[in-house]
Design a protein around this motif. Structure first.
Motif, PDB file in Angstrom:
ATOM      1  N   TYR A  21       1.589   6.504  -6.961  1.00  0.00           N
ATOM      2  CA  TYR A  21       0.381   7.351  -7.317  1.00  0.00           C
ATOM      3  C   TYR A  21       0.855   8.930  -7.042  1.00  0.00           C
ATOM      4  O   TYR A  21       0.702   9.864  -8.117  1.00  0.00           O
ATOM      5  N   LYS A  22       1.478   9.031  -5.987  1.00  0.00           N
ATOM      6  CA  LYS A  22       1.884  10.593  -5.761  1.00  0.00           C
ATOM      7  C   LYS A  22       2.718  11.033  -6.593  1.00  0.00           C
ATOM      8  O   LYS A  22       2.816  12.100  -7.232  1.00  0.00           O
ATOM      9  N   GLN A  54       0.840  -1.247  -0.017  1.00  0.00           N
ATOM     10  CA  GLN A  54       0.101   0.102   0.078  1.00  0.00           C
ATOM     11  C   GLN A  54       1.056   1.368  -0.102  1.00  0.00           C
ATOM     12  O   GLN A  54       0.653   1.996  -0.672  1.00  0.00           O
ATOM     13  N   GLU A 100       2.422   1.648  -3.465  1.00  0.00           N
ATOM     14  CA  GLU A 100       1.538   2.122  -4.614  1.00  0.00           C
ATOM     15  C   GLU A 100       0.979   3.653  -4.259  1.00  0.00           C
ATOM     16  O   GLU A 100       0.904   4.402  -5.205  1.00  0.00           O
ATOM     17  N   GLU A 101       0.673   3.892  -2.948  1.00  0.00           N
ATOM     18  CA  GLU A 101       0.467   5.642  -2.795  1.00  0.00           C
ATOM     19  C   GLU A 101       1.704   6.388  -3.170  1.00  0.00           C
ATOM     20  O   GLU A 101       1.360   7.366  -3.563  1.00  0.00           O
ATOM     21  N   GLY A 127       3.179  10.091  -9.854  1.00  0.00           N
ATOM     22  CA  GLY A 127       2.436  10.103 -11.057  1.00  0.00           C
ATOM     23  C   GLY A 127       1.627  11.354 -11.129  1.00  0.00           C
ATOM     24  O   GLY A 127       1.916  12.108 -11.893  1.00  0.00           O
ATOM     25  N   GLU A 128       1.038  11.705 -10.012  1.00  0.00           N
ATOM     26  CA  GLU A 128       0.429  13.018 -10.081  1.00  0.00           C
ATOM     27  C   GLU A 128       1.435  14.228  -9.918  1.00  0.00           C
ATOM     28  O   GLU A 128       1.016  15.361 -10.788  1.00  0.00           O
TER      29      GLU A 128
END
Length: 138
Positions: free
Chosen positions: A76-77, A69, A72-73, A79-80
């Motif tokens: 994702y961050k 997790q 993944e977080e 990528g943002e």
């Protein structure tokens, strides 16, 4: 008992980052020191490689899921942040988040309002004509 436990934990804590995170997690679980877990999960999640099968066995399912997790977080961050740095936005969303319709030329050269999946099509300007393409390509 509680005073001695707090003393020992306080003595050990400054040295945790110099230890193998898997050993620290095992020790934290065995000694019921929950606040040692997350910093070690973060250390493992920040590594380039994913935990091996052997490391996963040592961690247990709950710890492995927590690490996944965090990874993944973090991805994702990143990528943002990368999208924001490049000022990228979704082809199917307006700047206010509303859905917009994208008009593209379809394979048979008819103009249509496309659903979101057409955002992967090659733009009309960069497509080669059928005569310029080798046979069977277009």
């Amino acid at each position: 008992h509680t005073v001695a436990r707090r003393f020992i934990i306080g003595f050990i804590e400054p040295q945790l980052n110099d230890q193998d995170p898997f050993y620290v997690i095992e020790s934290a679980k065995a000694c019921n020191v929950e606040h040692w877990l997350k910093p070690q999960y973060v250390r493992i999640a920040q590594r380039q490689k994913f935990p091996s099968e052997e490391e996963g066995r040592r961690l247990g399912v709950g710890s492995l899921i927590a690490i996944c997790q965090l990874r993944e977080e973090s991805a994702y961050k990143r990528g943002e942040e990368a999208g924001a740095a490049m000022n990228v936005q979704c082809d199917t969303c307006g700047s206010d988040g509303s859905k917009v319709k994208k008009v593209v030329e379809t394979k048979d050269n008819a103009v249509s309002t496309s659903p979101p999946y057409t955002s992967w099509w090659v733009p009309v300007e960069s497509r080669r004509t059928k005569s310029a393409a080798p046979s069977g390509v277009l």
